[in-house]
Design a protein around this motif. Structure first.
Motif, PDB file in Angstrom:
ATOM      1  N   LEU A  49       0.424   9.497 -12.762  1.00 22.48           N
ATOM      2  CA  LEU A  49      -0.041   8.834 -11.708  1.00 22.48           C
ATOM      3  C   LEU A  49       1.383   8.161 -11.208  1.00 22.48           C
ATOM      4  O   LEU A  49       1.789   7.355 -11.838  1.00 22.48           O
ATOM      5  N   LYS A  50       1.804   8.398  -9.886  1.00 23.12           N
ATOM      6  CA  LYS A  50       3.118   8.008  -9.617  1.00 23.12           C
ATOM      7  C   LYS A  50       3.260   6.483  -9.311  1.00 23.12           C
ATOM      8  O   LYS A  50       4.088   6.008  -9.341  1.00 23.12           O
ATOM      9  N   LYS A  51       1.805   5.806  -8.649  1.00 14.42           N
ATOM     10  CA  LYS A  51       1.869   4.433  -8.580  1.00 14.42           C
ATOM     11  C   LYS A  51       0.395   4.128  -8.549  1.00 14.42           C
ATOM     12  O   LYS A  51      -0.488   4.882  -8.125  1.00 14.42           O
ATOM     13  N   PRO A  52       0.323   2.852  -8.761  1.00 17.30           N
ATOM     14  CA  PRO A  52      -1.300   2.348  -8.793  1.00 17.30           C
ATOM     15  C   PRO A  52      -2.009   2.691  -7.611  1.00 17.30           C
ATOM     16  O   PRO A  52      -1.363   2.511  -6.356  1.00 17.30           O
ATOM     17  N   VAL A  53      -3.181   2.961  -7.682  1.00 14.86           N
ATOM     18  CA  VAL A  53      -4.124   3.123  -6.429  1.00 14.86           C
ATOM     19  C   VAL A  53      -5.491   2.756  -6.985  1.00 14.86           C
ATOM     20  O   VAL A  53      -5.888   2.724  -8.002  1.00 14.86           O
ATOM     21  N   LYS A  86      -7.762   3.378  -1.219  1.00 20.42           N
ATOM     22  CA  LYS A  86      -7.126   4.592  -0.929  1.00 20.42           C
ATOM     23  C   LYS A  86      -7.579   6.004  -1.246  1.00 20.42           C
ATOM     24  O   LYS A  86      -7.298   7.017  -0.773  1.00 20.42           O
ATOM     25  N   TYR A 134      -7.604   9.131   1.175  1.00 16.03           N
ATOM     26  CA  TYR A 134      -8.132  10.221   0.567  1.00 16.03           C
ATOM     27  C   TYR A 134      -9.648  10.077   0.305  1.00 16.03           C
ATOM     28  O   TYR A 134     -10.117   9.375  -0.193  1.00 16.03           O
ATOM     29  N   GLU A 205       1.122  11.343  -2.726  1.00 16.20           N
ATOM     30  CA  GLU A 205       1.693   9.970  -2.795  1.00 16.20           C
ATOM     31  C   GLU A 205       1.318   9.545  -4.488  1.00 16.20           C
ATOM     32  O   GLU A 205       2.190   8.576  -4.970  1.00 16.20           O
ATOM     33  N   TYR A 206       0.303  10.143  -5.092  1.00 17.54           N
ATOM     34  CA  TYR A 206      -0.187   9.624  -6.313  1.00 17.54           C
ATOM     35  C   TYR A 206      -0.073  10.508  -7.566  1.00 17.54           C
ATOM     36  O   TYR A 206       0.017  10.336  -8.608  1.00 17.54           O
ATOM     37  N   GLU A 306      -8.617  -0.660  -9.916  1.00 15.41           N
ATOM     38  CA  GLU A 306      -7.220  -0.050  -9.557  1.00 15.41           C
ATOM     39  C   GLU A 306      -6.682   0.631 -10.893  1.00 15.41           C
ATOM     40  O   GLU A 306      -6.939   0.502 -12.107  1.00 15.41           O
ATOM     41  N   ASP A 308      -4.085   2.833 -12.725  1.00 13.23           N
ATOM     42  CA  ASP A 308      -2.616   2.647 -13.258  1.00 13.23           C
ATOM     43  C   ASP A 308      -1.942   3.418 -14.163  1.00 13.23           C
ATOM     44  O   ASP A 308      -2.656   3.677 -15.492  1.00 13.23           O
ATOM     45  N   GLY A 309      -1.018   4.388 -13.840  1.00 14.52           N
ATOM     46  CA  GLY A 309      -0.387   5.434 -14.715  1.00 14.52           C
ATOM     47  C   GLY A 309       0.031   4.791 -15.971  1.00 14.52           C
ATOM     48  O   GLY A 309      -0.026   5.538 -17.186  1.00 14.52           O
TER      49      GLY A 309
END
Length: 343
Positions: A49-53, A86, A134, A205-206, A306, A308-309
């Motif tokens: 996971l590239k950034k929190p979502v 998102k 998405y 993005e994620y 949320e 988080d990777g």
């Protein structure tokens, strides 16, 4: 003065430490070659996971009015997106009542041109585009008319990008055919045909998510393939009933999460006791350590969390399943004859 027990312990300890001792420990290899390969191939798991979502599950009530269902879904997705989500998930069969009697009359053709033949496709695409999210569009009954004039029906999930582009289609792989004595009898295969692939979707993005539908959650192989192919979340639109839901809904979400050390989201319709099928509700999101982060009750609701990777990586470092799998003892299902495209 030393006791006899202490003298015996000292002698045994010394015998283990002397190189010439007759008492030796045979060192067994900790890994075989396939096992070491698995460990090295997962070293970059922190980037799953590239950034929190923020992910939201929208628990809806569905009526017999498809147009109303689509409009209501649009309103609720907008509400979720306005709160920062998102990635938004809708329930199984969100555009129609759930049941074999309803599938044919509510089914829409997605091939060859869904924009022309599927109002649900158009609505979902617009919802994703207008909210810049998405969208995992729950599922809808899909119609396929074959050349011989026969018809097939599928339970199909559509995934859209923030631009409204179709990213992926998942047809329910495992059909809900059960007969619980004194409980419930249901046979989707009386009407539906099964899908034939694992569905992994890249969200640039994620990272990657896997999408499957309801009864698919009971089959861990789909989840294992997705996890080992780099997904950060498993997403299941579903509609468990009030018999199996209390027993297994949350349990299965937690099991898939702890087995694979990633996030799991289960999105259900709200319960309508006036309908012929009573959905359990209780949409939920589970973290990689199997903690339920948020859970709805049986009523309409939006639940979000949320992702988080770092939480994925922390779970995998603390309990290093990814480095301890014994593919020299049993096969890696993700390396077998896995289908990622419909035939």
């Amino acid at each position: 003065m030393q006791s006899a027990t202490w003298r015996t312990f000292s002698l045994l300890t010394a015998s283990f430490l002397r190189p010439s001792s007759r008492i030796t420990l045979k060192r067994q290899p900790l890994t075989s070659a396939p096992f070491r390969t698995m460990a090295s191939s997962t070293a970059a798991a922190h980037s799953l996971l590239k950034k929190p979502v923020k992910l939201a599950c929208v628990q809806l009530s569905s009526t017999t009015d498809k147009e109303h269902n689509l409009s209501h879904a649009a309103d609720k997705v907008k509400e979720a997106a306005s709160a920062g989500a998102k990635i938004v998930v809708l329930p199984e069969c969100f555009n129609s009542p759930y049941g074999c009697d309803f599938f044919p009359s509510y089914a829409e053709a997605l091939l060859p041109s869904p924009e022309a033949t599927s109002p649900s496709f158009r609505a979902l695409s617009a919802i994703a585009r207008e909210n810049q999210i998405y969208l995992v569009g729950g599922s809808i009954p899909e119609l396929v008319e074959e050349e011989q004039g026969s018809k097939k029906y599928y339970n199909t999930s559509l995934v859209f990008s923030p631009s409204g582009e179709l990213l992926a289609t998942h047809r329910k792989v495992h059909l809900f055919d059960i007969d619980i004595p004194g409980g419930i009898t249901f046979k989707e295969s009386d009407v539906l045909s099964p899908g034939n692939k694992v569905t992994i979707v890249d969200l640039p993005e994620y990272g990657k998510i896997a999408v499957a539908i309801c009864y698919d959650v009971r089959f861990p192989e789909l989840a294992m393939v997705a996890a080992r192919r780099g997904c950060f979340a498993l997403i299941y639109p579903g509609a468990f009933n009030t018999v199996t839901g209390p027993k297994h809904w949350k349990l299965l979400g937690q099991a898939r999460a702890v087995d694979n050390q990633l996030y799991v989201a289960l999105c259900s319709p709200a319960r309508d006791t006036g309908a012929s099928y009573h959905a359990y509700g209780h949409s939920l999101i589970v973290d990689p350590m199997a903690q339920v982060l948020v859970e709805a009750d049986e009523n309409e609701a939006i639940v979000s969390a949320e992702l988080d990777g770092e939480k994925i990586e922390s779970a995998r470092k603390g309990i290093p399943l990814r480095d301890q799998r014994r593919f020299d003892v049993y096969p890696d299902v993700s390396r077998g004859d896995v289908k990622f495209e419909e035939p």
